[in-house]
Design an enzyme around this catalytic site. Structure first.
Site, short mmCIF file in Angstrom:
data_model
loop_
_atom_site.label_atom_id
_atom_site.label_comp_id
_atom_site.label_asym_id
_atom_site.label_seq_id
_atom_site.Cartn_x
_atom_site.Cartn_y
_atom_site.Cartn_z
N SER A 302 47.03 64.15 44.12
CA SER A 302 46.77 64.30 42.68
C SER A 302 48.02 63.85 41.95
O SER A 302 49.07 63.66 42.56
CB SER A 302 46.50 65.77 42.34
OG SER A 302 47.71 66.49 42.31
N ASP A 303 47.96 63.70 40.64
CA ASP A 303 49.20 63.53 39.90
C ASP A 303 49.76 64.93 39.60
O ASP A 303 49.13 65.95 39.87
CB ASP A 303 48.99 62.70 38.62
CG ASP A 303 50.30 62.03 38.16
OD1 ASP A 303 51.38 62.45 38.62
OD2 ASP A 303 50.24 61.08 37.35
N TYR A 304 50.91 64.94 39.04
CA TYR A 304 51.70 66.15 38.79
C TYR A 304 50.90 67.18 37.95
O TYR A 304 50.67 66.95 36.76
CB TYR A 304 52.95 65.73 38.03
CG TYR A 304 54.11 66.67 38.01
CD1 TYR A 304 55.31 66.32 38.62
CD2 TYR A 304 54.05 67.88 37.34
CE1 TYR A 304 56.41 67.16 38.57
CE2 TYR A 304 55.14 68.72 37.29
CZ TYR A 304 56.31 68.36 37.91
OH TYR A 304 57.40 69.19 37.85
N THR A 305 50.50 68.25 38.58
CA THR A 305 49.63 69.29 37.97
C THR A 305 48.30 68.73 37.46
O THR A 305 47.65 69.35 36.62
CB THR A 305 50.33 70.09 36.83
OG1 THR A 305 50.67 69.18 35.78
CG2 THR A 305 51.55 70.83 37.29
N GLY A 306 47.91 67.59 38.00
CA GLY A 306 46.65 66.97 37.59
C GLY A 306 45.45 67.87 37.89
O GLY A 306 44.44 67.82 37.17
#
Ligand code: BGC
Length: 774
Positions: A302-306
């Site tokens: 995922s992206d950062y805290t996505g």
């Protein structure tokens, strides 16, 4: 630990057999593991580890934390150490230095039950310690081998510092210069973007096929951000993308697909939603297309805290629901959000996520660790001596300097003001906030590059002309955002004493990159004020622009004599820019993003549609046409454009046939190219095609090939391009990719706006029915 793995190998072989049998009768899905390497021995070892793991430990492998928690996103309150100590962390990013990596690896390997090594990630985007020009700049070189090499050097430096995995290349198509992240990609074109995606993946991952993972100079790469992050409405970061499937598939997806085909080991989900579904929860994208259609077998992060962000997106009730949506969509690892580790065990117990989904995500991650050799020796990348030897070497500096020069685009050069040769004996006034600056030069996403080590333009120019007949004067004139009357006066006085002015101006490096969007993309007011004062002296001015995006340079284009678009060139800025200014390097770069005349034209790109009321460019003001009342519809500088200190001509464009079959055929297009000037230079010769009638409307032009060729003064060369039937394929009215029969136009050109050499051809099928591309 190794012995333990071997012990269970008999059981795991049985499991493996089951997996293989199962795999062969099912289409790819999130619930099935297809190995990335296809190496049976690695598969057997992966399964042998998996058989030892508890559900929680598996979910731990699907969890990534940041070593310092706050680099690009919200600061998290929890500390990841307790997870690390319990063997519940698969990957850590932003760990810097061999020592830092070793400390964390020791905990994972020596203090946890199974001792599974950690995968260390980092944003190695355009260099690690040797910083190369920002990716958008490098793309302007159209030099695929150079881009492969700079990615390879970044991998050598980072891998020597204990890093295993980079979150690059970013391959998002970008048509909106307001969006700060245009600096990370390769611009607006799907064809060029795809070739660059391949070059960068191969550069990072090594070998001719991008699959040399495990050799000590390679990094596992990431295709990001899947998908269409660059289509964020109004250029606002993280914003919604609303795209037809037609545009998604024909324009935005090709570079991701190219990265997948080039063997990229991982993908990162993008923050944005497309057509109502955030990428992180989009099973159609992450599984059906990525795995099903493209055959991707690596893992998805995922992206950062996505994942957490699925809650504010309004698609998940809470973070537990978000984790379920993400993993069931096909996300294998949670970047920093800690949702998997907190909730997935419960979700499995409740039957909302299958154990098989968890097993397969874990397998994909473990396989990469095996391929990188981390199971054989978790410390194999950690060698301070190697790190020293492989950092900022003279050879890396030389490549970086060449990369700077090859990325600088000459936008204007009236009266051949440039180059300013050493023999010219001119007095040159060096002015501007970015003339003696080193801090901004690396641009954003500059790894561990030491900004203080980057060579200011002033230093590069001073070194270039030392002991020459050229005399140099310097005055700052203004800062990036402020000026004082005294400073302008000082600069004007220097300009008056000079024969020519060189002004280095532009953006702060923080104004591009993530969460760095501008609605006004002109030079800041104080710099424009300074330029106006310099202009009033009547001296010829060379403007050197440093920026992370195309700027609105309309005023500058009218008022400056020469303009060099230098972007943010990195460690060797001063030397590379000086090479161009002095004529030791003849500019060869060509734009990969259209420069708008003003922000109101955005989004602007060359491969637009014709519309039902196309504009006659020789008479744009005609009423009831798709035009503007107050400006031209053309960009200030088009895609593919860039000048040289010499000139080129194209002639004798022809094809070996006038008709190509819609499948399995090819034609060869040839053209004669001549350097018509008096010095040697390089030309990016570009092949564009237009499909005149389609089942869906087609762009007015599409790049389908290019070559960068060097020609001595006066030299002629014949160039040839191979155009295959598949190169003409697109997703048509039925959603299928195929080449449709019909008539085409073809240009061999010096830019997307160069219409001087065109020929026509047709694509035919014997039955005159289009064939589906296999
Ligand atoms: C960015 C990614 C990056 C990640 C880790 C995110 O905010 O969107 O491109 O890889 O942070 O730094």
């Amino acid at each position: 630990m190794k012995g333990e793995i071997i012990k269970i190998s008999v059981i795991s072989m049985a499991c493996m057999l089951a997996v293989i049998l199962f795999a062969s009768c099912e289409s790819p899905s999130v619930g099935r593991w297809t190995s990335y390497s296809g190496d049976r021995d690695v598969e057997r070892r992966v399964d042998s580890v998996l058989a030892l793991m508890t559900l929680e430990e598996k979910i731990g492998q699907m969890t990534q934390f940041s070593a310092n928690w706050s680099i690009t996103g919200p600061v998290m309150s929890d500390d990841f150490k307790p997870y690390l100590e319990k063997g519940l962390v698969g990957s850590i990013f932003n760990a810097t230095s061999v020592e830092g990596v070793r400390k964390m690896q020791e905990v994972a390997v020596e203090k946890t039950r199974l001792g599974i090594p950690i995968l260390f990630g980092q944003d190695v985007i355009h260099g690690y310690k040797t910083i190369f020009p920002i990716p958008l700049a490098e793309a302007c070189s159209w030099d695929l081998e150079m881009m492969r090499r700079t990615a390879e050097i970044a991998a050598i430096e980072a891998a020597s510092d204990g890093i295993n995995w980079t979150f690059a290349p970013m391959v998002d198509i970008a048509r909106d210069a307001r969006w700060g992240r245009v600096m990370e990609g390769a611009g607006e074109d799907p064809y060029l973007g795809s070739r660059i995606a391949e070059a960068r993946v191969i550069g990072f991952q090594g070998g001719a096929d991008g699959k040399a993972l495990g050799e000590l100079h390679t990094l596992l790469a990431t295709g990001k951000h899947l998908a269409a992050y660059g289509a964020a409405e109004s250029g606002r970061d993280y914003n919604t993308a609303e795209l037809s499937e037609h545009t998604l598939r024909n324009v935005y997806l090709p570079p991701y697909e190219a990265a997948a085909k080039a063997g990229v080991g991982t993908f990162m989900a993008s923050f944005n939603e497309t057509n109502g579904v955030p990428a992180t929860a989009d099973r159609w994208l992450m599984t059906d297309i990525l795995r099903g259609e493209w055959g991707f077998t690596g893992f998805v992060v995922s992206d950062y805290t996505g994942i957490n962000e699925l809650v504010p997106h309004g698609i998940a009730e809470d973070e537990k629901h978000a984790a379920e949506l993400a993993v069931n969509a096909g996300i294998d690892m949670d970047m920093t959000g800690a949702t998997f580790i907190k909730y997935l065990k419960k979700s499995v117990e409740e039957g909302k996520v299958s154990e098989e989904t968890i097993d397969n995500a874990t397998r994909r991650i473990l396989e990469m660790k095996f391929l990188l050799g981390l199971f054989d020796d978790p410390y194999r990348y950690l060698d301070e001596e190697r790190a020293k030897q492989n950092t900022m070497t003279p050879e890396f500096m030389k490549t970086a300097r060449k990369a700077v020069a090859a990325s600088v685009v000459l936008l204007k050069n009236d009266n051949r003001l440039l180059p300013i040769t050493k023999e010219s004996g001119k007095t040159v006034a060096l002015i501007g906030p970015l003339m003696n600056d080193s801090i901004n030069l690396n641009g954003e996403w500059a790894g561990l590059g030491d900004r203080k080590k980057s060579v200011p333009i002033l230093e590069g120019i001073s070194e270039k002309y030392k002991e020459s007949a050229v005399k140099l004067l310097y005055a700052e004139g203004s800062s990036i955002t402020e000026t004082t009357p005294g400073k302008i006066a000082e600069a004007v006085a220097a300009a008056r004493r000079a024969d020519v002015v060189i002004a280095a101006m532009g953006e702060d490096f923080n104004w591009s990159g993530e969460a760095a969007v501008r609605t006004d993309i002109r030079l800041p007011e104080p710099q424009r004020e300074l330029l106006k004062a310099l202009k009033a002296t009547g001296k010829p001015i060379v403007l050197v622009i440093l920026s992370g995006r195309p700027l609105d340079l309309s005023w500058e284009d009218e008022n400056m004599d020469a303009i060099l678009q230098a972007w943010f060139p990195g460690t060797q800025t001063g030397h590379g820019v000086a090479d161009v200014i002095a004529g030791d390097y003849n500019p060869s770069a060509r734009l990969v993003m259209s420069f708008p005349r003003n922000v109101g034209q955005i989004p602007i790109y060359y491969n637009q549609k014709n519309t039902g009321r196309p504009v006659d460019l020789s008479n744009e003001a005609t009423d009831y046409k798709s035009n503007y009342l107050d400006n031209s519809i053309t960009p200030l500088y088009p895609f593919g454009y860039g000048l040289s200190y010499t000139t080129f001509s194209i002639s004798s464009v022809s094809a070996d046939k006038s008709s190509i079959r819609t499948t399995g055929d090819k034609m060869v297009v040839t053209a004669n190219v001549q350097n018509t000037g008096d010095i040697e230079g390089e030309l990016v010769i570009q092949l564009y095609v237009r499909d005149l009638v389609g089942s869906v409307t087609r762009p007015v032009k599409e790049l389908k090939g290019f070559q960068k060729i060097a020609l001595n003064a006066g030299e002629n060369k014949q160039v040839s391009f191979e155009l295959r039937s598949e190169d003409l394929a697109f997703y048509g009215i039925d959603g299928k990719k195929r080449t449709e029969p019909g008539n085409f136009m073809l240009w061999v050109a010096q830019s997307s706006a160069d219409n001087s050499h065109k020929i026509s051809f047709s694509a035919d099928t014997p039955s005159n029915k289009s064939q589906q591309v296999e």
